[in-house]
Design a protein around this motif. Structure first.
Motif, short mmCIF file in Angstrom:
data_model
loop_
_atom_site.label_atom_id
_atom_site.label_comp_id
_atom_site.label_asym_id
_atom_site.label_seq_id
_atom_site.Cartn_x
_atom_site.Cartn_y
_atom_site.Cartn_z
N LEU A 1 2.27 1.69 -3.48
CA LEU A 1 1.24 2.08 -4.44
C LEU A 1 0.82 3.54 -4.26
N ASN A 2 0.73 3.99 -3.01
CA ASN A 2 0.41 5.39 -2.73
C ASN A 2 -0.83 5.86 -3.49
N GLY A 3 -1.86 4.99 -3.49
CA GLY A 3 -3.11 5.34 -4.16
C GLY A 3 -3.24 4.81 -5.57
N GLN A 4 -2.13 4.35 -6.17
CA GLN A 4 -2.21 3.75 -7.50
C GLN A 4 -2.85 2.36 -7.39
N SER A 5 -3.25 1.82 -8.52
CA SER A 5 -3.82 0.47 -8.52
C SER A 5 -2.78 -0.59 -8.83
N ASP A 6 -1.66 -0.20 -9.45
CA ASP A 6 -0.67 -1.19 -9.90
C ASP A 6 0.63 -0.46 -10.24
N GLN B 1 0.83 -1.20 0.00
CA GLN B 1 0.00 0.00 0.00
C GLN B 1 0.87 1.26 0.00
N TYR C 1 -1.11 5.11 4.02
CA TYR C 1 -1.61 5.31 2.67
C TYR C 1 -3.00 4.69 2.57
N PRO C 2 -3.83 5.25 1.71
CA PRO C 2 -5.18 4.69 1.55
C PRO C 2 -5.13 3.26 1.07
N SER C 3 -5.96 2.42 1.63
CA SER C 3 -5.98 1.00 1.29
C SER C 3 -6.63 0.80 -0.07
N VAL C 4 -5.95 0.09 -0.94
CA VAL C 4 -6.52 -0.29 -2.23
C VAL C 4 -6.34 -1.78 -2.42
N GLU C 5 -7.15 -2.36 -3.26
CA GLU C 5 -7.01 -3.79 -3.54
C GLU C 5 -5.72 -4.02 -4.30
#
Length: 491
Positions: free
Chosen positions: A41-46, A38, A130-134
Motif C-alpha cells: 500500500l505504501n501509504g495508500q488506502s486501497d 502495508q 511503511y506507515p501503518s494504515v487500516e
C-alpha cells in the motif's frame, strides 16, 4: 474482510505452513501478510484491484505475498518460476501489472522487464518499512487473481476470478473431500495453476490444516516426506504418480513395503490436471493401497466434477457434479443430449470466473446466452458417472462421420504388454476427414501389423490407428499433459 482471512483467525495456533525446515502458525501468517500489505500500500488506502505480479518459490513467502496482495485490495498474478523472459513479459504487459514482487533468486530475470516499464519492484529480502494504515474492506465481488490459460489456439488468456469465486471453489472441495484442521498435505505442484493454489493451499488454509512444501520435486524427497508420518493427503498430476511408481519399483522389497504401509494410512489421494490412465491408477493402488480420486476442473471454473470421497470410484471416470455446481452435456446445437450420448460439458454456478482479462469478445463467446460456460471438453455419462472423451478441439477425432475419442484409444493401447505409454491424435485425410495416428513409447520391439490385429480384438468395430510413430518419450508440458500439437510434429 476476506472470508479466507476470517477462517484463519479460528486456527491461530495451528501450524499453517511448513517449508525450508521451519513451521509457521496461522497467527504468524496473518501478521506477516498484514505487514506485506502495508508494504504494498505504501501509504495508500486501497490498491483498488491493481495487478501485482509475483515470482516467488513455493513455500511460506509465496503464501504471505499472495495473502498480502489480497488484503491490500490487489489482484494477485502468480508468475511461473520456469517461464522464459518473453512469457513473463507477456503476462506482465497483458495484465498491466504496476507492482512486481520477487524472491531474490529471480531478481536478475525480472529486473530488465521492470526497468523497461519503470514498474515498482519489491525484492523480498529488501528491508523496508511503511506507515501503518487500516487494511481495506474487500468486497467478495472484487477481482482476486488472474491465472493464464493457453487453451489450444491464440495467445494465453488471463482468467479473472473474484474472491467469491475462490471462496466457492474452496468451500465446495472442503465439503466434498471432508477437509479437517488435523489434515496435513504435501504440495509438489506448480503455483501458477488452480490445482496447487486452490485444491492444495487454499483448501488446507481454509480448513485450518497444514500445508508442507518441498524445495523441489523428486520421488526420493516425496517418499521421505511421507515417511515422516504427519502427511495424510496428497494431490498430484498423473505424470508425478507415474514417476513415483517407477521409483518405488526400483526399491528393495522391505523399503517398498514400508512405504506402502505408510501410504495406506493416508486419508485421501487425488489425481487431476490431465486424464489419469487406468493403468497408472491400478499400479498406484498396488503401490499405495489407494484408489486415486480423479476429478475434473479448469482454470475458469475451479473443480466441477469429482469422484466421491466415500463411495465407489470408477476407473477412467471423473464422477459426479460437486455440490453447488451446475453441469450439463449438450450437442453441437447447444441442446441437451440424451442419456448415454456424448456432449460438451457446460458449467454454471458461483465457482465460474468473472471474465477473460480485457477480452470482452472472448468472454462473451465462452458463455451461452443463458449463462453456461462452454468448457470445450466432451464427456458421456456412463455407469452413473461422467467420463471424459477428450477436448473437442484435439481429442475428438472426426473420421468418416464418426466421433472417436483419442483418450479411449490411448487407454486400450496402454494395456498392451509391449507399450509403456502412448499419445493418439487425428491426422488430416482427404477420404475420411481425419484418421487415427498413435505415437508409442515401447518397452520392447513391436510388430505393427500384429498390434493392429490385437487392437481390432480389443475394440471391435472401432477405427484403430492407421499410422504409428515410435519414440523414446512423449512430449509433455509443465503440468505433465501430452502436447497434441507436438505429437503432430512427430508425424
Amino acid at each position: 474482510m476476506i472470508h479466507l482471512i476470517q477462517q484463519a483467525h479460528r486456527h491461530l495456533y495451528n501450524t499453517a505452513i511448513q517449508s525450508n525446515g521451519q513451521s509457521y502458525t496461522y497467527q504468524q501468517l496473518l501478521e506477516d501478510s498484514a505487514v506485506f500489505s502495508q508494504k504494498l500500500l505504501n501509504g495508500q488506502s486501497d490498491l483498488a484491484e491493481a495487478r501485482v505480479a509475483f515470482m516467488v518459490e513455493p513455500g511460506y513467502d509465496y503464501v504471505r505475498v499472495q495473502w498480502g496482495i489480497w488484503r491490500a485490495g490487489g489482484i494477485a498474478v502468480p508468475l511461473c518460476i520456469t517461464y522464459p523472459p518473453a512469457s513473463l513479459q507477456y503476462v506482465i504487459d497483458d495484465t498491466t501489472a504496476s507492482i512486481i514482487v520477487a524472491s531474490a533468486r529471480y531478481t536478475s530475470v525480472l529486473q530488465p522487464l521492470v526497468d523497461a516499464k519503470n514498474l515498482r519492484f519489491i525484492e523480498l529480502t529488501q528491508p523496508e518499512s511503511y506507515p501503518s494504515v487500516e487494511l481495506p474492506d474487500i468486497d467478495p465481488a472484487r477481482g482476486a487473481m488472474i491465472l493464464y490459460t493457453s487453451g489450444t489456439t491464440n495467445l494465453p488468456k488471463g482468467v479473472v476470478s473474484t474472491h467469491a469465486n475462490l471462496e466457492a471453489q474452496m468451500t465446495t472441495l472442503v465439503e466434498a473431500w471432508e477437509w479437517q484442521p488435523t489434515d496435513h498435505i504435501l504440495c509438489v505442484l506448480p503455483l501458477h495453476h488452480v490445482h496447487g493454489i486452490i485444491n492444495v493451499i487454499g483448501c488446507a488454509l481454509w480448513s485450518g490444516a497444514c500445508c508442507e512444501f518441498l524445495p523441489e520435486f523428486s520421488p526420493t524427497a516425496v517418499f521421505n516426506a511421507f515417511q515422516q508420518g504427519a502427511i495424510n493427503l496428497f494431490m498430484a498430476v498423473p505424470t508425478i504418480y507415474f514417476k513415483l511408481i517407477a521409483y518405488w519399483e526400483t526399491l528393495p522389497s522391505d523399503e517398498q513395503q514400508a512405504l506402502t504401509t505408510r501410504m495406506c494410512s493416508f486419508r485421501l489421494m487425488v489425481s487431476g490436471s490431465a486424464a489419469l490412465p487406468v493403468t497408472v491408477m491400478e499400479k498406484w493402488e498396488r503401490v499405495s493401497g489407494h484408489v486415486l480420486l480423479e476429478r475434473y476442473g479448469m482454470t475458469e471454473i475451479g473443480m466441477a466434477i469429482s469422484n466421491p470421497y466415500r463411495g465407489q470410484r470408477v476407473p477412467g471416470h471423473i464422477g459426479q457434479p460437486l455440490p453447488g455446481v451446475g453441469v450439463r452435456l449438450v450437442d453441437d446445437e447447444n441442446n441437451p443430449v440424451a442419456d448415454g450420448q456424448p456432449g460438451e460439458i457446460q458449467v454454471k454456478g458461483p465457482t465460474v470466473f468473472r471474465e477473460y482479462w480485457q477480452r470482452p469478445q472472448a468472454t462473451q463467446d465462452a458463455f451461452t446466452l443463458d449463462g453456461w460456460f462452454r468448457t470445450g471438453d466432451v464427456a458421456v455419462v456412463d455407469e452413473g458417472s461422467y467420463k471424459i472423451l477428450g477436448r473437442s478441439s484435439v481429442d475428438i477425432i472426426k473420421s468418416g462421420g464418426y466421433k472417436l475419442s483419442a483418450l479411449e484409444i490411448e487407454e486400450v493401447l496402454r494395456t498392451h504388454p509391449a507399450i509403456g505409454d502412448c499419445g493418439v491424435i487425428g491426422l488430416p485425410d482427404e477420404e475420411w476427414g481425419e484418421i487415427v495416428g498413435a505415437v508409442l513409447v515401447t518397452k520392447e520391439p513391436i510388430d505393427i501389423t500384429a498390434l493392429n490385429q490385437w487392437m481390432r480384438t480389443q475394440m471391435p468395430g472401432y477405427k484403430v490407428p492407421r499410422h504409428y510413430r515410435i519414440v523414446t518419450e512423449l512430449p509433455r508440458n509443465a503440468m505433465g499433459k501430452v502436447t497434441k500439437n507436438d505429437l503432430k510434429q512427430i508425424f
